[in-house]
Scaffold this motif. Sequence first.
Motif, PDB file in Angstrom:
ATOM      1  N   PRO A  80       0.834  -1.205   0.000  1.00 39.81           N
ATOM      2  CA  PRO A  80       0.000   0.000   0.000  1.00 39.81           C
ATOM      3  C   PRO A  80       0.867   1.254   0.000  1.00 39.81           C
ATOM      4  CG  PRO A  80      -0.794  -1.573   1.629  1.00 39.81           C
ATOM      5  CD  PRO A  80       0.519  -2.095   1.135  1.00 39.81           C
ATOM      6  N   LEU A  81       0.585   2.155  -0.907  1.00 39.40           N
ATOM      7  CA  LEU A  81       1.409   3.348  -1.100  1.00 39.40           C
ATOM      8  C   LEU A  81       0.689   4.587  -0.581  1.00 39.40           C
ATOM      9  CD1 LEU A  81       3.815   4.921  -2.367  1.00 39.40           C
ATOM     10  CD2 LEU A  81       2.498   4.951  -4.504  1.00 39.40           C
ATOM     11  N   ILE A  82       1.384   5.351   0.262  1.00 34.99           N
ATOM     12  CA  ILE A  82       0.881   6.639   0.741  1.00 34.99           C
ATOM     13  C   ILE A  82       1.647   7.732   0.011  1.00 34.99           C
ATOM     14  CG2 ILE A  82       0.392   8.061   2.753  1.00 34.99           C
ATOM     15  CD1 ILE A  82      -0.834   5.242   2.865  1.00 34.99           C
ATOM     16  N   GLY A  83       0.953   8.577  -0.702  1.00 38.49           N
ATOM     17  CA  GLY A  83       1.599   9.651  -1.457  1.00 38.49           C
ATOM     18  C   GLY A  83       1.416  10.991  -0.784  1.00 38.49           C
ATOM     19  N   ALA A  84       2.463  11.794  -0.761  1.00 38.09           N
ATOM     20  CA  ALA A  84       2.422  13.114  -0.117  1.00 38.09           C
ATOM     21  C   ALA A  84       3.174  14.116  -0.989  1.00 38.09           C
ATOM     22  CB  ALA A  84       3.055  13.051   1.272  1.00 38.09           C
ATOM     23  N   PRO A  85       2.903  15.414  -0.825  1.00 41.73           N
ATOM     24  CA  PRO A  85       3.660  16.425  -1.582  1.00 41.73           C
ATOM     25  C   PRO A  85       5.046  16.606  -0.989  1.00 41.73           C
ATOM     26  CG  PRO A  85       2.152  17.502  -0.086  1.00 41.73           C
ATOM     27  CD  PRO A  85       1.871  16.025   0.034  1.00 41.73           C
ATOM     28  N   HIS A  86       5.972  17.169  -1.774  1.00 45.88           N
ATOM     29  CA  HIS A  86       7.289  17.480  -1.218  1.00 45.88           C
ATOM     30  C   HIS A  86       7.574  18.974  -1.229  1.00 45.88           C
ATOM     31  CE1 HIS A  86       8.452  16.613  -5.558  1.00 45.88           C
ATOM     32  NE2 HIS A  86       8.949  17.819  -5.395  1.00 45.88           N
ATOM     33  N   GLY A  87       6.526  19.752  -1.161  1.00 45.64           N
ATOM     34  CA  GLY A  87       6.660  21.196  -1.061  1.00 45.64           C
ATOM     35  C   GLY A  87       5.439  21.766  -0.380  1.00 45.64           C
ATOM     36  N   ALA A  88       5.208  23.059  -0.594  1.00 48.56           N
ATOM     37  CA  ALA A  88       4.047  23.720   0.001  1.00 48.56           C
ATOM     38  C   ALA A  88       2.826  23.453  -0.861  1.00 48.56           C
ATOM     39  CB  ALA A  88       4.302  25.217   0.139  1.00 48.56           C
ATOM     40  N   GLY A  89       2.315  22.234  -0.810  1.00 45.10           N
ATOM     41  CA  GLY A  89       1.151  21.855  -1.602  1.00 45.10           C
ATOM     42  C   GLY A  89       1.526  21.379  -2.990  1.00 45.10           C
ATOM     43  N   TYR A  90       0.556  21.461  -3.899  1.00 47.59           N
ATOM     44  CA  TYR A  90       0.726  20.991  -5.276  1.00 47.59           C
ATOM     45  C   TYR A  90       0.607  22.203  -6.196  1.00 47.59           C
ATOM     46  CZ  TYR A  90      -0.179  16.406  -3.177  1.00 47.59           C
ATOM     47  OH  TYR A  90      -0.133  15.265  -2.397  1.00 47.59           O
ATOM     48  N   ASN A  91       1.745  22.718  -6.626  1.00 49.15           N
ATOM     49  CA  ASN A  91       1.760  23.991  -7.350  1.00 49.15           C
ATOM     50  C   ASN A  91       2.505  23.950  -8.679  1.00 49.15           C
ATOM     51  OD1 ASN A  91       0.470  25.910  -5.380  1.00 49.15           O
ATOM     52  ND2 ASN A  91       2.129  25.155  -4.079  1.00 49.15           N
ATOM     53  N   LYS A  92       3.264  22.906  -8.941  1.00 48.97           N
ATOM     54  CA  LYS A  92       4.178  22.904 -10.084  1.00 48.97           C
ATOM     55  C   LYS A  92       3.630  22.102 -11.273  1.00 48.97           C
ATOM     56  CE  LYS A  92       7.552  25.211  -8.089  1.00 48.97           C
ATOM     57  NZ  LYS A  92       8.843  24.584  -7.837  1.00 48.97           N
ATOM     58  N   LEU A  93       4.183  22.418 -12.429  1.00 51.49           N
ATOM     59  CA  LEU A  93       3.941  21.657 -13.653  1.00 51.49           C
ATOM     60  C   LEU A  93       5.240  20.992 -14.076  1.00 51.49           C
ATOM     61  CD1 LEU A  93       1.968  24.321 -15.746  1.00 51.49           C
ATOM     62  CD2 LEU A  93       0.993  22.371 -14.530  1.00 51.49           C
TER      63      LEU A  93
END
Length: 566
Positions: A80-93
């Motif tokens: 089971p995989l838990i995914g999280a951001p590596h910055g201040a939220g999800y902002n990049k392309l």
Amino acid sequence: MVHNITSATRLLDLLTVFEGDRRVQTVFTCTESSALDEGTLEFFTSRGMLHIPWEEATVRKFDMAIATSRGGDLHNLRTPLIGAPHGAGYNKLLKREAGSGKREAGSGKREAGSGKREAGSGKREAFGLSPEWLMHDGRVVPSAIILSHDEQRERLAASCPEAVPVSVVAGDPCFDQLQVSAPFREHYRRALGIRPGQKLILVSSTWGRGSILASDDSDTDFLRRVLAELPVDEYRVLAAIHPNAWYGHGAWQLQNWLAPLTEHGLLLPVPDTETWKAALLAADGILGDHGSLTMYGIALGIPAVLGSFSESKVAPHSPMARLGEILPRLSARRPFLPQIEEAAAVQQETAELHQLRETVTSRPGESATLLRRLLYQWLELPEPVTPATPRLVPVPSAVPVGYSSPVERPVYVSASSGESRATVRRYPAPVQRRTMERHLAATHLVADIDDPDARWSRSADVLILPLGRPRHLDGLLSGEDIAARYPGCALLAIEESEDGCLALLRDGVRLRARWQGERPSWASAAIAASVVYDHALSTEHSPRPVRIQVAIGAETEAGLLDIALL
């Protein structure tokens, strides 16, 4: 799962929820899918992190996997995989490779894994919230997707509705850590070498084109400009460089490129430590770009100006896109200092910025509790009985100084004075572009007599002979000797002690300058010499004994300097 150093540092923020629990064994692996994963194995080894090859990670069964990036063949995991951001939220392309459905970092290895990914709608959607990064063969890959704010769930519903049922809004552990550490600001300032009365300007650069470091013809231009324009006794400048830039070019290369600036006071910490967090807590202003550090700074209420901002790298309708619309851009036609001062005057009360600060987390102060609850549920373990709380940002163990010189570095000095008061401001000479810098009007040059670059000693108005170098004195006992050897020199200052100096003028006049009473931390023989020089120039006749109140800025503690004739 570690994608690169950037994802590794954020992963460590998440793993603090397991501290002290001997029931949990953690093993690390690198997905080997990033073009910018240099230094990852050294990161593991230097911290004693047990690590295994990616191939082994995909065939072994673990109780849970955690990733702070979406790169690599994560769909091959048997866990089971838990995914999280590596910055201040999800902002990049991130860009897509033409025809392949894969993504890349912009050079070298591709950023995504080799498995087939969903084609998506072709919209400009945030990395980590789009089907290309969340789905494989029609199924959502992560078992849980950690979000820091409710607005991210709204964007997720628009871009990848299949993933909404597994999304969990759990706040931002990094911001909670910064918030709980904020009362200890003075501890971080002292550890970074910031004196009482000094201000710290943080220059933050993300990675890639459009960042602070890569947005000008010279990689050091923004940093050079800030360092050149700010008085060295009143301000310190620290560069927080994104790990992808640091390790993409190599630590040695970045330090080599920036050596002309670190030699003259730029603080340059290694980015894989938490020193950048301490610097944020210590900062009085930010020159930023579209990186997460700028967003965290705004959320902490630190005044900010954008030196660069790449709209093409930012997801539309994201908080970062809004930041780019609100914050002022650095003007090349005006000095930096009044621009950051204006930002400080207006940004605290700006309603738009207040709303933007709220988008960093919709669960302020709750991330440790929410994350621990989520992760222990997937481990099928009861939570520890002790409360889940954020860790304080560690106090840096050493000031991140890149270069320490045995000679006094050359400075341009203004020493405006009245009858009994002088205000001194000093600027590092080698980083100036004299014809362009308005702050250098009415300044004199101060240099060490032993500077290895003879241009400075031969053209200096004031020469400094520091304590412990008596070998020069035999041949420099008269004004004629000084003029013959150093044509530009009007005053030779011989440091006698921390209390002051002996000043020899070209016309043979000798003066002694001594600090009186409780000496301020910034007081030095070099500053005393500049005050004597200005006093001698401003006196119509011969210099006379005088007591001068000296300050290095409008708001600094003044020191008393006695100037006596010999």
